[in-house]
Write a protein that holds these residues in place. Structure first.
Motif, PDB file in Angstrom:
ATOM      1  N   ASP A  62       0.762  -1.245  -0.107  1.00 50.66           N
ATOM      2  CA  ASP A  62       0.280  -0.170   0.098  1.00 50.66           C
ATOM      3  C   ASP A  62       0.875   1.179  -0.156  1.00 50.66           C
ATOM      4  O   ASP A  62       1.489   1.811   1.076  1.00 50.66           O
ATOM      5  CB  ASP A  62      -0.920  -0.215   1.092  1.00 50.66           C
ATOM      6  CG  ASP A  62      -2.041   1.114   1.216  1.00 50.66           C
ATOM      7  OD1 ASP A  62      -1.613   1.958   0.627  1.00 50.66           O
ATOM      8  OD2 ASP A  62      -3.039   1.223   1.848  1.00 50.66           O
ATOM      9  N   PRO A  63       1.070   1.816  -1.040  1.00 50.97           N
ATOM     10  CA  PRO A  63       1.957   3.036  -1.296  1.00 50.97           C
ATOM     11  C   PRO A  63       1.575   4.243  -0.301  1.00 50.97           C
ATOM     12  O   PRO A  63       2.292   4.853   0.208  1.00 50.97           O
ATOM     13  CB  PRO A  63       1.986   3.330  -2.749  1.00 50.97           C
ATOM     14  CG  PRO A  63       0.748   2.884  -3.152  1.00 50.97           C
ATOM     15  CD  PRO A  63       0.494   1.608  -2.396  1.00 50.97           C
ATOM     16  N   ILE A  67       3.725   6.274   2.876  1.00 53.30           N
ATOM     17  CA  ILE A  67       4.425   7.693   2.580  1.00 53.30           C
ATOM     18  C   ILE A  67       4.802   8.005   4.023  1.00 53.30           C
ATOM     19  O   ILE A  67       5.923   8.830   4.130  1.00 53.30           O
ATOM     20  CB  ILE A  67       3.263   8.460   1.870  1.00 53.30           C
ATOM     21  CG1 ILE A  67       3.320   7.995   0.341  1.00 53.30           C
ATOM     22  CG2 ILE A  67       3.740  10.104   2.090  1.00 53.30           C
ATOM     23  CD1 ILE A  67       2.112   8.764  -0.448  1.00 53.30           C
ATOM     24  N   PRO A  68       3.892   8.087   5.084  1.00 55.97           N
ATOM     25  CA  PRO A  68       4.287   8.785   6.131  1.00 55.97           C
ATOM     26  C   PRO A  68       5.542   8.201   6.880  1.00 55.97           C
ATOM     27  O   PRO A  68       6.575   8.829   7.734  1.00 55.97           O
ATOM     28  CB  PRO A  68       3.065   8.360   7.207  1.00 55.97           C
ATOM     29  CG  PRO A  68       1.897   8.201   6.293  1.00 55.97           C
ATOM     30  CD  PRO A  68       2.434   7.427   5.316  1.00 55.97           C
ATOM     31  N   ALA A  73      12.781  14.352   3.588  1.00 56.95           N
ATOM     32  CA  ALA A  73      13.138  14.951   2.426  1.00 56.95           C
ATOM     33  C   ALA A  73      12.405  14.420   1.131  1.00 56.95           C
ATOM     34  O   ALA A  73      12.700  15.073   0.187  1.00 56.95           O
ATOM     35  CB  ALA A  73      14.783  14.878   2.314  1.00 56.95           C
ATOM     36  N   HIS A  74      11.724  13.370   1.287  1.00 54.66           N
ATOM     37  CA  HIS A  74      11.209  12.684   0.496  1.00 54.66           C
ATOM     38  C   HIS A  74      10.051  13.599  -0.388  1.00 54.66           C
ATOM     39  O   HIS A  74       9.328  14.137   0.560  1.00 54.66           O
ATOM     40  CB  HIS A  74      10.507  11.282   0.448  1.00 54.66           C
ATOM     41  CG  HIS A  74      10.251  10.403  -0.713  1.00 54.66           C
ATOM     42  ND1 HIS A  74       9.300  10.634  -1.232  1.00 54.66           N
ATOM     43  CD2 HIS A  74      10.848   9.424  -1.291  1.00 54.66           C
ATOM     44  CE1 HIS A  74       9.113   9.836  -2.398  1.00 54.66           C
ATOM     45  NE2 HIS A  74      10.220   9.110  -2.150  1.00 54.66           N
ATOM     46  N   PRO A  75       9.934  13.678  -1.786  1.00 57.74           N
ATOM     47  CA  PRO A  75       8.778  14.721  -2.222  1.00 57.74           C
ATOM     48  C   PRO A  75       7.321  14.314  -1.575  1.00 57.74           C
ATOM     49  O   PRO A  75       6.520  15.001  -1.551  1.00 57.74           O
ATOM     50  CB  PRO A  75       9.059  14.379  -3.727  1.00 57.74           C
ATOM     51  CG  PRO A  75      10.321  14.020  -3.854  1.00 57.74           C
ATOM     52  CD  PRO A  75      10.841  13.236  -2.790  1.00 57.74           C
ATOM     53  N   TYR A  76       7.144  12.962  -1.434  1.00 57.18           N
ATOM     54  CA  TYR A  76       5.662  12.400  -1.064  1.00 57.18           C
ATOM     55  C   TYR A  76       5.485  13.267   0.358  1.00 57.18           C
ATOM     56  O   TYR A  76       4.264  13.272   0.784  1.00 57.18           O
ATOM     57  CB  TYR A  76       5.346  11.139  -1.325  1.00 57.18           C
ATOM     58  CG  TYR A  76       5.453  10.509  -2.445  1.00 57.18           C
ATOM     59  CD1 TYR A  76       5.106  11.462  -3.692  1.00 57.18           C
ATOM     60  CD2 TYR A  76       5.489   9.198  -2.786  1.00 57.18           C
ATOM     61  CE1 TYR A  76       5.050  10.870  -5.060  1.00 57.18           C
ATOM     62  CE2 TYR A  76       5.166   8.556  -4.179  1.00 57.18           C
ATOM     63  CZ  TYR A  76       5.167   9.426  -5.183  1.00 57.18           C
ATOM     64  OH  TYR A  76       5.082   9.173  -6.367  1.00 57.18           O
TER      65      TYR A  76
END
Length: 199
Positions: A62-63, A67-68, A73-76
């Protein structure tokens, strides 16, 4: 008198097309300028959100759930889960021939090289070939198309542990094409006559 907004987008890649669509949806008089043909025509056609973590872990199921946990620094992480969801909803609106929006889970799609790729959206034409489908699979290649080797791809899929039997076969192309012709030529001929026999 109202002044109409005018937007000029340079570049016909995914970012350029998305920008042009967003501007047009907002009511702007939009023009897109691209040099020659976009490289999108040679892309896989798959639209990913997050298939693997930056550390190489995955495939991610589950992308959105992952994400959290991404680095700050990750764009998402910067734009947030809701913005990523909004972007995918925008894509779904403008690409109705794609599937995958029915679930947050990534689909596992076999590639032409025989690997399995986790992806969030895939063309409807790829739906029957998902790696989660346990039906046996036959990969068909054409003698004059060196870009795809059906036997090689089948062997790779078997080694990847897909839950079905997979075999490859190479046949003559049912049309007059010289060896090494662009793959888009093959696709165009098959689109024009999809019932042609390859016996």
């Amino acid at each position: 008198m109202a002044i109409e907004s005018e937007v000029l987008v340079i570049g016909g890649g995914l970012a350029g097309i998305t920008s042009a669509l967003a501007a047009a949806d907002a009511g702007a008089d939009t023009r897109l300028v691209s040099y020659k043909q976009s490289t999108l025509r040679n892309a896989s056609g798959l639209v990913d959100v997050l298939g693997y973590t930056p550390g190489g872990d995955g495939p991610v199921v589950d992308p959105f759930d992952a994400i959290p946990s991404l680095p700050d620094a990750h764009p998402y992480r910067t734009v947030g889960v809701d913005t990523v969801r909004d972007a995918m909803a925008f894509f779904d609106t403008h690409a109705p021939r794609y599937q995958g929006h029915h679930t947050d889970a990534n689909a596992l799609v076999p590639t032409h090289g025989g690997t399995v790729k986790p992806t969030a959206r895939y063309p409807a034409s790829a739906a029957a070939g998902l790696a989660s489908d346990d039906r046996d699979t036959l990969l068909v290649g054409f003698e004059t198309l060196p870009d795809f080797n059906a036997d090689h791809a089948a062997a790779h899929l078997e080694s990847a542990g897909v839950p079905f039997d997979v075999h490859g076969v190479t046949v003559p192309f049912p049309g007059d094409l010289r060896a090494g012709a662009k793959v888009t030529r093959y696709a165009g001929l098959l689109d024009a006559n999809p019932r042609v026999s390859v016996d």
